[in-house]
Design a protein around this motif. Structure first.
Motif, PDB file in Angstrom:
ATOM      1  N   MET A   1      -0.719  21.363  26.837  1.00  0.00           N
ATOM      2  CA  MET A   1      -0.500  22.720  26.344  1.00  0.00           C
ATOM      3  C   MET A   1      -1.462  23.011  25.202  1.00  0.00           C
ATOM      4  N   ILE A   2      -1.736  24.265  25.004  1.00  0.00           N
ATOM      5  CA  ILE A   2      -2.672  24.678  23.960  1.00  0.00           C
ATOM      6  C   ILE A   2      -2.009  24.647  22.585  1.00  0.00           C
ATOM      7  N   PHE A   3      -0.786  25.115  22.481  1.00  0.00           N
ATOM      8  CA  PHE A   3      -0.150  25.246  21.176  1.00  0.00           C
ATOM      9  C   PHE A   3      -0.074  23.935  20.397  1.00  0.00           C
ATOM     10  N   PRO A   4       0.346  22.820  21.007  1.00  0.00           N
ATOM     11  CA  PRO A   4       0.369  21.566  20.236  1.00  0.00           C
ATOM     12  C   PRO A   4      -1.023  21.147  19.745  1.00  0.00           C
ATOM     13  N   LEU A   5      -2.045  21.406  20.545  1.00  0.00           N
ATOM     14  CA  LEU A   5      -3.402  21.066  20.117  1.00  0.00           C
ATOM     15  C   LEU A   5      -3.819  21.902  18.901  1.00  0.00           C
ATOM     16  N   VAL A   6      -3.495  23.202  18.933  1.00  0.00           N
ATOM     17  CA  VAL A   6      -3.826  24.074  17.808  1.00  0.00           C
ATOM     18  C   VAL A   6      -3.013  23.667  16.584  1.00  0.00           C
ATOM     19  N   TRP A   7      -1.737  23.376  16.786  1.00  0.00           N
ATOM     20  CA  TRP A   7      -0.858  23.008  15.667  1.00  0.00           C
ATOM     21  C   TRP A   7      -1.370  21.755  14.964  1.00  0.00           C
ATOM     22  N   ARG A   8      -1.818  20.757  15.727  1.00  0.00           N
ATOM     23  CA  ARG A   8      -2.329  19.526  15.125  1.00  0.00           C
ATOM     24  C   ARG A   8      -3.684  19.729  14.456  1.00  0.00           C
ATOM     25  N   ALA A   9      -4.469  20.698  14.941  1.00  0.00           N
ATOM     26  CA  ALA A   9      -5.805  20.933  14.379  1.00  0.00           C
ATOM     27  C   ALA A   9      -5.746  21.687  13.055  1.00  0.00           C
ATOM     28  N   LEU A  10      -4.672  22.446  12.817  1.00  0.00           N
ATOM     29  CA  LEU A  10      -4.570  23.217  11.577  1.00  0.00           C
ATOM     30  C   LEU A  10      -4.237  22.301  10.402  1.00  0.00           C
ATOM     31  N   PRO A  11      -4.923  22.506   9.282  1.00  0.00           N
ATOM     32  CA  PRO A  11      -4.643  21.656   8.118  1.00  0.00           C
ATOM     33  C   PRO A  11      -3.448  22.181   7.318  1.00  0.00           C
ATOM     34  N   GLY A  12      -2.838  21.308   6.539  1.00  0.00           N
ATOM     35  CA  GLY A  12      -1.804  21.712   5.598  1.00  0.00           C
ATOM     36  C   GLY A  12      -0.400  21.453   6.079  1.00  0.00           C
ATOM     37  N   PRO A  13       0.569  21.771   5.201  1.00  0.00           N
ATOM     38  CA  PRO A  13       1.978  21.603   5.557  1.00  0.00           C
ATOM     39  C   PRO A  13       2.437  22.693   6.534  1.00  0.00           C
ATOM     40  N   THR A  14       3.674  22.602   6.958  1.00  0.00           N
ATOM     41  CA  THR A  14       4.205  23.489   7.982  1.00  0.00           C
ATOM     42  C   THR A  14       4.117  24.964   7.589  1.00  0.00           C
ATOM     43  N   ALA A  15       4.475  25.306   6.368  1.00  0.00           N
ATOM     44  CA  ALA A  15       4.443  26.709   5.942  1.00  0.00           C
ATOM     45  C   ALA A  15       3.021  27.261   6.004  1.00  0.00           C
ATOM     46  N   LEU A  16       2.053  26.472   5.608  1.00  0.00           N
ATOM     47  CA  LEU A  16       0.659  26.911   5.657  1.00  0.00           C
ATOM     48  C   LEU A  16       0.179  27.047   7.095  1.00  0.00           C
ATOM     49  N   LYS A  17       0.618  26.149   7.963  1.00  0.00           N
ATOM     50  CA  LYS A  17       0.242  26.232   9.373  1.00  0.00           C
ATOM     51  C   LYS A  17       0.785  27.512  10.009  1.00  0.00           C
ATOM     52  N   VAL A  18       2.011  27.874   9.663  1.00  0.00           N
ATOM     53  CA  VAL A  18       2.593  29.107  10.192  1.00  0.00           C
ATOM     54  C   VAL A  18       1.783  30.310   9.715  1.00  0.00           C
ATOM     55  N   LEU A  19       1.436  30.342   8.443  1.00  0.00           N
ATOM     56  CA  LEU A  19       0.626  31.434   7.905  1.00  0.00           C
ATOM     57  C   LEU A  19      -0.741  31.480   8.590  1.00  0.00           C
ATOM     58  N   GLU A  20      -1.356  30.333   8.794  1.00  0.00           N
ATOM     59  CA  GLU A  20      -2.652  30.278   9.469  1.00  0.00           C
ATOM     60  C   GLU A  20      -2.547  30.783  10.907  1.00  0.00           C
ATOM     61  N   LEU A  21      -1.479  30.444  11.607  1.00  0.00           N
ATOM     62  CA  LEU A  21      -1.289  30.925  12.966  1.00  0.00           C
ATOM     63  C   LEU A  21      -1.108  32.435  13.009  1.00  0.00           C
ATOM     64  N   VAL A  22      -0.368  32.989  12.058  1.00  0.00           N
ATOM     65  CA  VAL A  22      -0.171  34.440  12.010  1.00  0.00           C
ATOM     66  C   VAL A  22      -1.503  35.140  11.775  1.00  0.00           C
ATOM     67  N   VAL A  23      -2.301  34.627  10.845  1.00  0.00           N
ATOM     68  CA  VAL A  23      -3.616  35.213  10.567  1.00  0.00           C
ATOM     69  C   VAL A  23      -4.527  35.072  11.781  1.00  0.00           C
TER      70      VAL A  23
END
Length: 58
Positions: free
Chosen positions: A1-23
């Motif tokens: 799946m694409i989402f787990p790959l993107v989630w692991r590639a984003l740096p930072g803690p969970t809250a920052l990852k959520v913000l990065e995904l929204v942006v």
């Protein structure tokens, strides 16, 4: 799946990852509506007729 790959590639803690995904989703949506969809409408779809029939007016 694409989402787990993107989630692991984003740096930072969970809250920052959520913000990065929204942006990231907002940026992708903006690019689609600004350049991709108008290009499709202009180059691929047939041109609109341009006339409107209004029975009873005129």
């Amino acid at each position: 799946m694409i989402f787990p790959l993107v989630w692991r590639a984003l740096p930072g803690p969970t809250a920052l990852k959520v913000l990065e995904l929204v942006v990231l989703l907002a940026a992708i949506t903006s690019v689609l509506f600004t350049w991709v969809f108008p290009w499709i409408a202009a180059d691929i779809l047939p041109p609109p007729d341009g006339t409107i029939d209004s029975p009873g007016v005129g």
